[in-house]
Design an enzyme around this catalytic site. Structure first.
Site, PDB file in Angstrom:
ATOM      1  N   ASN A 197      26.209  35.228  48.906  1.00  0.00           N
ATOM      2  CA  ASN A 197      27.626  35.592  49.006  1.00  0.00           C
ATOM      3  C   ASN A 197      28.100  35.968  47.598  1.00  0.00           C
ATOM      4  OD1 ASN A 197      30.371  35.756  49.357  1.00  0.00           O
ATOM      5  ND2 ASN A 197      30.677  33.574  49.787  1.00  0.00           N
ATOM      6  N   LYS A 205      30.829  37.180  46.715  1.00  0.00           N
ATOM      7  CA  LYS A 205      32.286  37.022  46.533  1.00  0.00           C
ATOM      8  C   LYS A 205      32.874  38.279  45.862  1.00  0.00           C
ATOM      9  CE  LYS A 205      31.542  32.106  46.558  1.00  0.00           C
ATOM     10  NZ  LYS A 205      32.090  30.782  46.319  1.00  0.00           N
ATOM     11  N   HIS A 230      35.158  31.569  55.613  1.00  0.00           N
ATOM     12  CA  HIS A 230      34.847  30.944  54.328  1.00  0.00           C
ATOM     13  C   HIS A 230      36.087  30.185  53.840  1.00  0.00           C
ATOM     14  CE1 HIS A 230      33.803  30.365  50.153  1.00  0.00           C
ATOM     15  NE2 HIS A 230      32.554  30.578  50.507  1.00  0.00           N
ATOM     16  N   GLU A 276      37.389  30.018  51.145  1.00  0.00           N
ATOM     17  CA  GLU A 276      38.243  30.784  50.232  1.00  0.00           C
ATOM     18  C   GLU A 276      39.154  31.759  50.977  1.00  0.00           C
ATOM     19  OE1 GLU A 276      35.167  32.199  47.609  1.00  0.00           O
ATOM     20  OE2 GLU A 276      34.848  30.173  46.850  1.00  0.00           O
ATOM     21  N   GLU A 281      29.621  24.144  54.721  1.00  0.00           N
ATOM     22  CA  GLU A 281      30.004  24.281  53.321  1.00  0.00           C
ATOM     23  C   GLU A 281      31.112  23.285  52.990  1.00  0.00           C
ATOM     24  OE1 GLU A 281      28.696  28.291  51.596  1.00  0.00           O
ATOM     25  OE2 GLU A 281      30.806  28.373  52.085  1.00  0.00           O
ATOM     26  N   GLY A 306      31.273  26.056  44.349  1.00  0.00           N
ATOM     27  CA  GLY A 306      31.598  26.528  43.006  1.00  0.00           C
ATOM     28  C   GLY A 306      31.868  25.402  42.015  1.00  0.00           C
ATOM     29  N   SER A 312      27.116  25.076  45.822  1.00  0.00           N
ATOM     30  CA  SER A 312      26.387  24.778  44.581  1.00  0.00           C
ATOM     31  C   SER A 312      24.870  24.738  44.769  1.00  0.00           C
ATOM     32  CB  SER A 312      26.891  23.475  43.959  1.00  0.00           C
ATOM     33  OG  SER A 312      28.259  23.610  43.595  1.00  0.00           O
TER      34      SER A 312
END
Ligand code: PGA
Length: 268
Positions: A9, A11, A95, A97, A182, A188, A228
């Site tokens: 991914n 991003k 996701h 985010e 996740e 991150g 991570s």
């Protein structure tokens, strides 16, 4: 038998030229592997460049989001047939985010005033229903925040995410679904979830699918871990029996690191 899937991914990183170059490097190193599936998910504008770089290889292309209508007055959105037209086979959905980041939807909103950017279970359900008929495989992200974990609500949160996103769908429609566990606190942050705990939650998701739909679906659906993942922790995570692959963020931007992660994958 579930084929291990390693998805990168990217991003909001890399221009089309930079993305094409990274895809080209990866193609030369790991592009012909058929023992596992490797998917690159660049930003929308880099999809054509990455598709060009991957042509003729075994690597696949995925997008990071999609809208649920095929076309229409939805400024700034990208539709499922558009993704298919540039060569996507996968699409990341839900996701953390994107969930709720761009405005929190009021649960009383009707369809007419639904705020499209406040991703929630209802918008995800629409997106999953929209992509499946086009042959696009959703990578549905689920996971709890640190507060939810500390409050002992991990399974409850994931259950409501799964229930809402898969509402009204039947088992036969879901065999190509991929789920990515996740934990939000691991994304991150460099704070990876312990492999046995990630394995436990992935197993819990599999059991939920088996009970909620049918046992064969639970056995078939691939469940990835994300948060991570790096070359240094990938081997332990990817050798857990319930973890069928990884959704890799930061480490997927480095060819060496991503290549090393693919070597950690369990092959049958
Ligand atoms: P990370 O991101 O590997 O950088 O933690 C994972 C993801 O957001 O999918």
């Amino acid at each position: 038998m579930r084929t291990c899937l390693i998805a990168g991914n990217w991003k909001m990183h890399l221009t089309p030229a930079e993305g094409g170059a990274l895809a080209n490097t990866l193609r030369q190193r790991i592009g012909m592997r058929t023992d596992i599936e490797i998917v690159l998910c660049p930003p929308f504008v880099a999809l054509p460049a990455v598709a060009d770089a991957l042509r003729g290889s075994e690597m696949k292309l995925g997008a990071q989001n999609v809208f649920w209508a095929d076309s229409g007055a939805y400024t700034g959105q990208i539709s499922p047939p558009m993704l298919v037209a540039v060569g996507c086979e996968y699409v990341i959905l839900g996701h953390s985010e994107t969930r709720g980041r761009f405005g929190t939807p009021d649960p009383t909103f009707t369809d007419a005033i639904l705020r499209y950017f406040g991703e929630n279970e209802a918008t995800l359900n629409r997106k999953i229903r929209a992509v499946l008929p086009h042959g696009l495989k959703p990578i549905l992200c689920v996971g709890e925040t640190l507060e939810e974990r500390q409050a002992g609500q991990t399974e409850k949160v994931i259950e409501s995410q799964l229930q809402g996103a898969l509402e009204g769908l039947v088992a036969d429609e879901l065999y190509e679904l991929v789920i990515a566990y996740e934990p939000v606190w691991a994304i991150g942050t460099g704070q990876v979830c312990d492999a046995p705990e990630a394995n436990r939650i992935c197993g819990w998701i599999r059991q939920w699918l088996a009970h909620h739909f049918e046992p064969e679906l639970g056995e078939h659906v691939r469940i990835l871990y994300g948060g991570s993942v790096k070359a240094s922790n990938a081997h332990e995570l990817l050798h857990q029996p319930e973890i069928d692959g990884a959704l890799v963020g930061g480490a997927s931007l480095n060819a060496e690191e991503f290549e090393q992660i693919t070597y950690c994958a369990r092959t049958h």
